[in-house]
Design an enzyme around this catalytic site. Sequence first.
Site, PDB file in Angstrom:
ATOM      1  N   SER A 148      25.563  16.902  69.426  1.00  0.00           N
ATOM      2  CA  SER A 148      26.871  16.983  70.068  1.00  0.00           C
ATOM      3  C   SER A 148      27.169  15.700  70.854  1.00  0.00           C
ATOM      4  O   SER A 148      27.239  14.627  70.270  1.00  0.00           O
ATOM      5  CB  SER A 148      26.920  18.236  70.950  1.00  0.00           C
ATOM      6  OG  SER A 148      28.235  18.555  71.314  1.00  0.00           O
ATOM      7  N   ASP A 223      30.884  26.219  63.528  1.00  0.00           N
ATOM      8  CA  ASP A 223      30.811  25.625  64.858  1.00  0.00           C
ATOM      9  C   ASP A 223      32.148  25.825  65.573  1.00  0.00           C
ATOM     10  O   ASP A 223      33.192  25.414  65.075  1.00  0.00           O
ATOM     11  CB  ASP A 223      30.504  24.126  64.706  1.00  0.00           C
ATOM     12  CG  ASP A 223      30.176  23.424  66.009  1.00  0.00           C
ATOM     13  OD1 ASP A 223      30.815  23.742  67.030  1.00  0.00           O
ATOM     14  OD2 ASP A 223      29.299  22.546  65.999  1.00  0.00           O
ATOM     15  N   HIS A 256      26.986  25.959  66.671  1.00  0.00           N
ATOM     16  CA  HIS A 256      26.680  24.758  67.459  1.00  0.00           C
ATOM     17  C   HIS A 256      25.360  24.877  68.223  1.00  0.00           C
ATOM     18  O   HIS A 256      25.009  23.981  68.980  1.00  0.00           O
ATOM     19  CB  HIS A 256      27.837  24.537  68.458  1.00  0.00           C
ATOM     20  CG  HIS A 256      27.917  23.155  69.042  1.00  0.00           C
ATOM     21  ND1 HIS A 256      28.352  22.061  68.321  1.00  0.00           N
ATOM     22  CD2 HIS A 256      27.631  22.679  70.287  1.00  0.00           C
ATOM     23  CE1 HIS A 256      28.337  20.982  69.084  1.00  0.00           C
ATOM     24  NE2 HIS A 256      27.894  21.319  70.282  1.00  0.00           N
TER      25      HIS A 256
END
Length: 277
Positions: A148, A223, A256
């Site tokens: 991320s 995600d 995620h």
Amino acid sequence: MSLKRIEQHRSFNGELCKYSHYSEVLQCEMTFSLYLPSNEEIKKIPLIWWLSGLTCTDDNFSQKSGFQRLAEKHQVAVIIPDTSPRGENVPDDEAWDLGQGASFYLDATQDPWAKHYKMYTYITDELTALASTLVPHFSGKESIMGHSMGGHGALVIGMKNAARFQAISAFSPILSPSQAPWGIKAFTAYLGEDKASWKEWDASELVKEASVPPVLITQGSQDAFYPKQLEETVFLKHAREKDRVVHYTKKEGYDHSYFFIATFLDEHFAFHMNYLR
């Protein structure tokens, strides 16, 4: 030197240690974790850097991913910095996506952030010097990976130091921060309103530079932050135009989380070891 070992855990025959030290670059106390494989055959050991995402510390990867099994299997050291400077005297923000835990791994130029938020220099200079003293039989070969915001950091640091890092990989990275809400907010705060200054911290711009290490990117199709924060189109377009070695894969049904990371971490370690051996 202020370096102190504050935790030590045996794991898969190797050793995970957590350290604290005072950072002259960040002007605050910092922590990081380092895994050393058993190295029973006393061979040269390469080093992988892991950069975590928003709100994380160095504990998230070490406690949730199960990476130690792979690091021991491949006989590679892994270093995990914290995600930002920290402390009572370090500027922060009420929002979770700015300030402490949200450094974006850059060198801030704007007040009140500029004094402490210099994570790029901290990682590439100060923590690098420390790491070189803590990895016995270090081969000198390094690669970098992240998730991320840390995926953004890995790409930026890896591409800005292409001669140093053999490979880069990322899970769910912020690929075009200049065009994503997270990135726009952080870059405006840390770097100011002049968007020209943002380009040196944007992976979609850096991928057009003269030299880029091989890149592996893995994204989950479910995600919650995709595609709004994690849009890949611009980055991949620029990579194709410059004929870069970029492998981008989308995994159906994955989100995620660290469940996603743990599932595909084996692929990432194998990718890195192709270039670190």
